[in-house]
Structures are given as structure tokens and as C-alpha cells.
Design a protein around this motif. Structure first.
Motif, PDB file in Angstrom:
ATOM      1  N   VAL A  68       9.011  -2.129   0.639  1.00  0.00           N
ATOM      2  CA  VAL A  68       8.418  -1.073   0.031  1.00  0.00           C
ATOM      3  C   VAL A  68       9.463  -0.713  -1.418  1.00  0.00           C
ATOM      4  CG1 VAL A  68       8.180   1.372   0.241  1.00  0.00           C
ATOM      5  CG2 VAL A  68       7.632   0.033   1.803  1.00  0.00           C
TER       6      VAL A  68
ATOM      7  N   MET B 173      10.042  -3.299   6.327  1.00  0.00           N
ATOM      8  CA  MET B 173       9.358  -2.346   5.591  1.00  0.00           C
ATOM      9  C   MET B 173      10.185  -1.823   4.653  1.00  0.00           C
ATOM     10  SD  MET B 173       6.125  -2.205   5.907  1.00  0.00           S
ATOM     11  CE  MET B 173       5.236  -1.700   7.573  1.00  0.00           C
ATOM     12  N   PRO B 174      11.413  -1.188   4.799  1.00  0.00           N
ATOM     13  CA  PRO B 174      12.007  -0.841   3.806  1.00  0.00           C
ATOM     14  C   PRO B 174      12.327  -1.638   2.669  1.00  0.00           C
ATOM     15  CG  PRO B 174      13.231  -0.222   5.911  1.00  0.00           C
ATOM     16  CD  PRO B 174      12.015  -1.431   6.371  1.00  0.00           C
TER      17      PRO B 174
ATOM     18  N   TYR C  21       2.654   1.910  -3.403  1.00  0.00           N
ATOM     19  CA  TYR C  21       1.612   2.221  -4.229  1.00  0.00           C
ATOM     20  C   TYR C  21       1.194   3.509  -4.203  1.00  0.00           C
ATOM     21  CZ  TYR C  21      -2.908   2.587  -6.498  1.00  0.00           C
ATOM     22  OH  TYR C  21      -4.096   3.096  -7.312  1.00  0.00           O
ATOM     23  N   GLN C  22       1.119   4.003  -3.107  1.00  0.00           N
ATOM     24  CA  GLN C  22       0.863   5.555  -2.786  1.00  0.00           C
ATOM     25  C   GLN C  22       1.962   6.381  -3.312  1.00  0.00           C
ATOM     26  OE1 GLN C  22      -1.710   6.982  -1.891  1.00  0.00           O
ATOM     27  NE2 GLN C  22      -1.396   8.929  -1.174  1.00  0.00           N
ATOM     28  N   ILE C  23       3.228   5.769  -2.804  1.00  0.00           N
ATOM     29  CA  ILE C  23       4.485   6.675  -3.201  1.00  0.00           C
ATOM     30  C   ILE C  23       4.657   6.755  -4.583  1.00  0.00           C
ATOM     31  CG2 ILE C  23       6.995   6.673  -3.346  1.00  0.00           C
ATOM     32  CD1 ILE C  23       6.791   5.246  -0.169  1.00  0.00           C
TER      33      ILE C  23
ATOM     34  N   MET D  60       0.904  -1.145   0.022  1.00  0.00           N
ATOM     35  CA  MET D  60      -0.111   0.004   0.019  1.00  0.00           C
ATOM     36  C   MET D  60       1.024   1.279  -0.242  1.00  0.00           C
ATOM     37  SD  MET D  60      -2.827  -1.200   2.831  1.00  0.00           S
ATOM     38  CE  MET D  60      -3.783   0.346   3.056  1.00  0.00           C
ATOM     39  N   ALA D  61       1.771   1.235   0.832  1.00  0.00           N
ATOM     40  CA  ALA D  61       2.892   2.240   1.010  1.00  0.00           C
ATOM     41  C   ALA D  61       3.397   2.665  -0.466  1.00  0.00           C
ATOM     42  CB  ALA D  61       3.716   2.240   2.057  1.00  0.00           C
TER      43      ALA D  61
ATOM     44  N   PHE E 224       6.888  15.330  -0.224  1.00  0.00           N
ATOM     45  CA  PHE E 224       6.735  14.518   0.855  1.00  0.00           C
ATOM     46  C   PHE E 224       7.022  12.768   0.746  1.00  0.00           C
ATOM     47  CE2 PHE E 224       4.347  12.016   4.154  1.00  0.00           C
ATOM     48  CZ  PHE E 224       5.229  12.455   5.321  1.00  0.00           C
ATOM     49  N   ASN E 225       6.290  12.428  -0.185  1.00  0.00           N
ATOM     50  CA  ASN E 225       6.225  10.977  -0.254  1.00  0.00           C
ATOM     51  C   ASN E 225       7.749  10.512  -0.910  1.00  0.00           C
ATOM     52  OD1 ASN E 225       3.687  10.914   0.524  1.00  0.00           O
ATOM     53  ND2 ASN E 225       2.793  10.393  -1.419  1.00  0.00           N
TER      54      ASN E 225
ATOM     55  N   VAL F 118      10.007  10.191   1.988  1.00  0.00           N
ATOM     56  CA  VAL F 118       9.682   9.253   2.673  1.00  0.00           C
ATOM     57  C   VAL F 118      10.426   7.850   2.053  1.00  0.00           C
ATOM     58  CG1 VAL F 118       7.822   7.415   3.358  1.00  0.00           C
ATOM     59  CG2 VAL F 118       7.313   9.643   3.809  1.00  0.00           C
TER      60      VAL F 118
ATOM     61  N   LYS G  39       1.398   8.824  -6.356  1.00  0.00           N
ATOM     62  CA  LYS G  39       1.383  10.455  -5.629  1.00  0.00           C
ATOM     63  C   LYS G  39       2.720  10.835  -5.323  1.00  0.00           C
ATOM     64  CE  LYS G  39      -3.207  10.628  -5.837  1.00  0.00           C
ATOM     65  NZ  LYS G  39      -3.945   9.360  -5.383  1.00  0.00           N
TER      66      LYS G  39
ATOM     67  N   LEU H  79      14.056   8.134   2.776  1.00  0.00           N
ATOM     68  CA  LEU H  79      14.354   7.894   3.942  1.00  0.00           C
ATOM     69  C   LEU H  79      14.320   6.051   4.184  1.00  0.00           C
ATOM     70  CD1 LEU H  79      14.466   9.632   6.655  1.00  0.00           C
ATOM     71  CD2 LEU H  79      12.357   8.782   7.216  1.00  0.00           C
ATOM     72  N   LEU H  80      13.126   5.527   3.678  1.00  0.00           N
ATOM     73  CA  LEU H  80      13.103   4.034   3.672  1.00  0.00           C
ATOM     74  C   LEU H  80      14.436   3.272   3.092  1.00  0.00           C
ATOM     75  CD1 LEU H  80       9.388   3.445   2.884  1.00  0.00           C
ATOM     76  CD2 LEU H  80      10.319   2.946   5.041  1.00  0.00           C
TER      77      LEU H  80
END
Lengths: 278, 319
Positions: free
Chosen positions: A155, A151-152, A94-96, A91-92, A103-104, A107, A99, A110-111
């Protein structure tokens, strides 16, 4: 003439490769064969084939570490963590991808950068943070830790894959009146199957085998001891009960080995997909 | 002109009454919807990542300047640069750094050379190709802690027995008993564990090389060594980059294997950097000092891996 020369050369190569493979397998043989010997027999001769199969080592270990409980602990921690990692990181990602705001993108950066941080650089402070949040000694606590650390990479893998998913499909669904949640779970998620398999496999192997995090986070709670941690109790500094220790090792290794052998085609593909950078 | 204006007016009316207000409402609704999606989709990931990874990382900067003993943080006193100057004179830390660097160089080279040899072997049309790939990869699915215990048995009991039977001096060495054999013991196990994984990556990369390129080089009279150096290596450079990255960072961060195979011994002669940090905090109860070491550890890992990736990336070409 040329053909037979080629064949004999390949044959020679095959022999060499098989010999090397036997060398790779030798440790497994030594552990397996000695796990059914008595301690006396092991100490006398660790190389020979067992005279009598002494299966009581296994039943003793089964009781001593409460194998069903340890297995179940490892199992539920792994399954829960992997499941949530797959859902949340896809989900994350996909959003990144869809969109790509400042900010994204930040993120995402950062990941990615967090992947370099070695676990030892975080573990002491993590112990502190998890006990403040009352996550220590709890099932959801250790799962939360695996989510954070898993997560990193996950994603990152999803990010690379989602970029290749055509946007037109989603638009068509959106025109038909599907909301963003529906678009993701009904249209995009099924398309991610190849990379989901990769993420599941890489995370399963890592989480199932992990040692230090369960020791630090589950620590005192004996009811949640995982299989690898349970087996270490046969390896005290002074007690060398090799008969029990080896049976314990085999019992800890067999589940993950079965997982590997039954899914090896996907695992090999998954490792390849996971290693090739986007 | 008038007609044109009229149409423009009409169409403007057609889109709705009081367009700026409508636009504002639409924009607001769209933004709120966007926020909802942002929170639902990115929120869980961010929550866990920030709590488990980012917060501890930032806290590390604070703890590394305190005398935190791991138990009562309230009593932790700010000690400024005391931990840092202590590390400067901490022989144990520098010895384990030296050990870790030596271990990384040796095991990364051996693991990758072996992986490449295996990959080339298994690219040939062997009958047992698939079985062999499985066998070479197998050690990798077992966790480091269990691998260490397996090999502890093999080094102490298995090798001793084989040595008695065959009288080969190699097996009669006091494996794990001296600093140098302990070092090589760790290298052997690391290579055994890692080579198969890297082999898979190299095979995938070799399979992607266009056959006509290799053929052309052969027709031009390239000998095997030339073929390897001038055709294969440049074309599999992306795989080399990633394999080096993985092996270097794994070797440099080695912990599980170290804990279960040698426990850093004999003495502290085979203590890896990661193990040194662990021991400092959990055995000596010096969490503050441990955190300071962990911060240095992070800097070292980043410097080494980033440098390596930059160097090998520059050597990548496209076919």
C-alpha cells in the motif's frame, strides 16, 4: 599519456572487482560441485572438481521430498498471494489517495507504523488467531497471512505512485459515464504498471523464500509443504547426508535464481524503487 | 433591483422544484455511493490487515500477562507481572539481547562499508559492470534459511578442505564450533547476503548526483577523501538513511540465518533475540513468556530504528 593512465587504473579496478565477484560466487560453486559427488568424495575433498557426475543425488532427492508437489505448493501459494496483494493493496492505496478523509489517513498511518512490528512479536498470537478462524493447515489460510503481512509495504509503494498519476484522466472517463470500478481497473490500474512490477518482485522473493510462516501455519498439513521447508528435512541435528542435502539445496535455489536472472533488470529497478522513500 | 431579484428567483426555480429536498436526496445518494466504494476498495485490505496483524498485536498485550502454554488457552491463568519480573532475571534473554546488539553494530557497519565500496567501484566505466552487479546482488534472492545451510556446509566442510590444502590458519578455525567464530560466521553470511542489495541502492543514489558538483569540487582542489566526505556523503544521505534502516532492522530481527547456520550454538552463545523468543515458545512451551519477550522485542526494534531514521534524516541535504 593521461588517457592511458586512466585506462590502466580502470583495468586494475576491473581486476579487483572481478576477483571480489569470484569470492562472492565461491559458495555457489562449492555447493554445486559437491552436489554431484558421492558422500565419501565430499568428505575426502570438498574443494576439488567432481571426478564423476553423480546425478543420482538429484533423482533421490526428487523422490524423497516429492519435488513436483513441493514446487507446486510454493508456486500456488506465491502466485495467489502476490496476485491478491497487488489487487487489494492498489485498490486500497487508490481509495486513500483519492478520498483522503480523516479515517483513511488514519488507516494509512496505521499500515505504515505496522511495518516496524517484527514478525516474532506477532507469530505466537497469530497461531492462536489462525486456528480459531480455522485458517491453519489450509491454502487460503497461509495466503490470508501473506495478504496481511504484505499489505503495508505494498500500500505504501502504491500510495506514493498514485499521487503522481494525473487526476484529469480519471475525470474525463467519469464524464463519459464510467463507474469508479471501471475508472480504476481500466484507467488507473494500467498506469500503475511500473510500481506493480516492483510490488510483484519484492513480494515474490519474500514469500517464495519464507520459512517460519509456513512452518507455523501449514505445520501439520504435509500436502502443503513448501520447497524451503521440504529441504530442511535433510538438515537434522545428527544426520549429515551432505550429498542429498546439497542436491536438495540446489533444487530449492534454482527456481528462484532463474526467476531472478530472467527478470534481473526489473528486479534491480524494483529494489531501487522500493527503497526510495516518497 | 427588482430585475435582479427576478432573475435570482427564476434561476432558483430553474434548478428544480423544492431544492432542499433534492439536495438531500443527491447528498444521500452520493454518500451511499461513497460508502460502497470505500468498502469495496479499502475493505479487503483492512480485513486482512486487521485479522493478521492488528488482532495478534493487541492480543499480545493480554497473553504477555498469562501463563499460556500454547495449547489450551482456556487454562491460561492471568499472572499479572510475573512474566515481566521473570524476564528481568532471565539471563538467556539478556545474553541474546547483548549478542543481537553486538551482531547488529558489527554487521551493519561492515555491510554498508562494503556496499559503498562496491557501489563506487561499479560506478566506474568497467566492461563487466552489469555482470558484476548481478553477481553481487545474487545472494539476496535466496532465502535466509537456505543461505544458512549453504554456509553450514562451507564452514564445516569447504573451509576445512581449503585449510588442509593451503595451510592458511583462517580456514582451519573451528568455524561454528566456538562462540566467537560462530559470531563472525553469522556476520560473514549476513554481509554476503546484504551488501549487494545495499550496493544497488547506493548506485542509484550516486547516479543521481549532478556531475558538475563533483567537477567543481575537483577544480577547487578537493582531495578524494575530502570529495567523499564533503560532496558524496551529504548528497547520498537519503540512501544512507534507508540502507541503515534496512540493515539495522534486518540484523536486529535476524532469525532464519540463525536457525539454519548455528541454531544459536554452541550452547546459546549465538542466540539472537528473535531466536530466543522462538525457542522460549516452541521449544519450552512458554507462550505467555514468549509473548512478553516479543513485546519487549517490538519496543526495542522501534526505538532503535526510529532513532536512527531521525538522526540520519536530519543530516540530509538537497543538491
Amino acid at each position: 599519456m593521461h588517457v592511458s593512465q586512466y585506462k590502466s587504473k580502470t583495468f586494475a579496478l576491473e581486476i579487483v572487482a572481478i576477483l571480489l565477484a569470484l569470492l562472492f560466487l565461491a559458495p555457489f560453486y562449492l555447493v554445486l560441485s559437491n552436489s554431484v559427488k558421492t558422500l565419501k568424495e565430499i568428505l575426502l575433498d570438498a574443494a576439488s572438481f567432481p571426478q564423476v557426475f553423480h546425478f543420482s543425488n538429484y533423482s533421490d532427492v526428487w523422490k524423497m521430498i516429492d519435488f513436483p508437489q513441493a514446487f507446486w505448493n510454493s508456486f500456488q501459494i506465491t502466485v495467489l498471494s502476490v496476485l491478491l496483494i497487488v489487487v487489494f493493496s492498489s485498490m486500497a492505496a487508490y481509495q486513500i489517495v483519492r478520498k483522503p478523509t480523516k479515517f483513511n489517513s488514519f488507516v494509512f498511518l496505521l499500515l505504515i507504523s505496522a511495518m516496524i512490528i517484527p514478525f516474532q512479536s506477532l507469530m505466537l498470537q497469530l497461531v492462536r488467531v489462525t486456528s480459531m478462524l480455522e485458517l491453519r493447515g489450509e491454502l487460503y489460510g497461509i495466503v490470508a497471512c501473506y495478504l496481511g503481512f504484505g499489505m503495508p509495504l505494498s500500500v505504501f509503494l502504491f500510495h506514493g505512485f498514485i499521487k503522481t498519476v494525473p487526476y484529469e484522466l480519471e475525470e474525463a472517463a467519469r464524464v463519459d459515464g464510467t463507474g469508479p470500478f471501471g475508472v480504476f481497473f481500466r484507467i488507473v490500474f494500467p498506469l500503475l504498471m511500473p510500481i506493480i512490477v516492483t510490488v510483484v518482485i519484492l513480494n515474490t522473493l519474500w514469500i517464495w523464500n519464507d520459512y517460519l510462516l509456513p512452518v507455523l501455519i501449514i505445520g501439520g498439513n504435509k500436502d502443503l509443504t513448501t520447497l524451503p521447508v521440504a529441504v530442511t528435512k535433510f538438515f537434522g541435528q545428527y544426520t549429515k547426508k551432505w550429498d542429498l542435502a546439497l542436491a536438495g539445496l540446489v533444487m530449492a535455489i534454482v527456481p528462484v535464481l532463474l526467476f531472478f536472472l530472467s527478470l534481473q533488470k526489473y528486479i534491480v529497478e524494483g529494489v531501487t524503487a522500493g527503497s526510495v522513500k516518497g | 433591483m427588482k430585475k435582479a431579484l427576478g432573475i435570482a428567483n427564476e434561476s432558483k426555480l430553474g434548478t428544480g422544484i423544492n431544492p432542499p429536498a433534492v439536495q438531500a436526496i443527491r447528498k444521500k445518494r452520493g454518500r451511499r455511493k461513497g460508502w460502497g466504494q470505500q468498502i469495496v476498495f479499502l475493505g479487503p485490505c483492512l480485513l486482512f490487515f486487521l485479522t493478521i496483524v492488528v488482532t495478534p498485536f493487541i492480543l499480545g498485550f493480554y497473553y504477555s500477562s498469562t501463563d499460556w502454554n500454547g495449547l489450551d488457552l482456556d487454562k491460561a491463568v492471568w499472572t499479572g507481572s510475573a512474566n515481566w519480573s521473570r524476564i528481568l532475571h532471565d539471563d538467556g534473554f539478556w545474553n541474546s539481547l547483548y549478542f543481537t546488539l553486538r551482531f547488529t553494530v558489527v554487521s551493519v557497519i561492515i555491510a554498508n562499508v562494503l556496499a559503498l565500496i562496491l557501489a563506487f567501484m561499479l560506478m566506474a566505466s568497467l566492461k563487466t559492470k552489469n555482470v558484476l552487479r548481478t553477481v553481487f546482488f545474487m545472494p539476496n534472492v535466496i532465502g535466509g534459511i537456505l543461505l544458512g545451510y549453504i554456509w553450514q556446509f562451507i564452514f564445516t566442510k569447504g573451509f576445512a578442505t581449503i585449510g588442509e590444502l593451503t595451510h592458511i590458519p583462517f580456514f582451519k578455525l573451528p568455524w561454528l564450533g566456538t562462540p566467537s567464530t560462530g559470531f563472525w560466521g553469522l556476520v560473514i553470511v549476513f554481509v554476503w547476503q546484504t551488501a549487494g542489495y545495499m550496493m544497488i541502492i547506493y548506485i542509484a543514489s550516486l547516479a543521481g548526483i549532478p556531475k558538475d558538483l563533483v567537477e567543481a569540487a575537483k577544480i577547487d582542489g578537493a582531495r578524494p577523501a575530502q570529495l567523499f566526505r564533503s560532496v558524496y556523503v551529504p548528497l547520498i544521505m537519503p540512501a544512507i538513511t534507508i540502507c541503515l534502516f534496512l540493515t539495522i532492522s534486518n540484523a536486529f530481527k535476524m532469525f532464519d540465518l540463525n536457525l539454519s547456520l548455528t541454531k544459536g550454538g554452541p550452547g546459546t552463545s549465538t542466540q539472537s533475540l528473535a531466536y530466543n523468543i522462538y525457542a522460549e515458545a516452541l521449544i519450552n512451551n512458554r507462550y505467555g513468556l514468549g509473548t512478553a519477550k516479543a513485546l519487549l522485542f517490538f519496543v526495542a526494534v522501534s526505538l532503535i530504528t526510529i532513532t536512527q531514521v531521525l538522526i540520519t534524516k536530519r543530516k540530509e541535504v538537497s543538491a
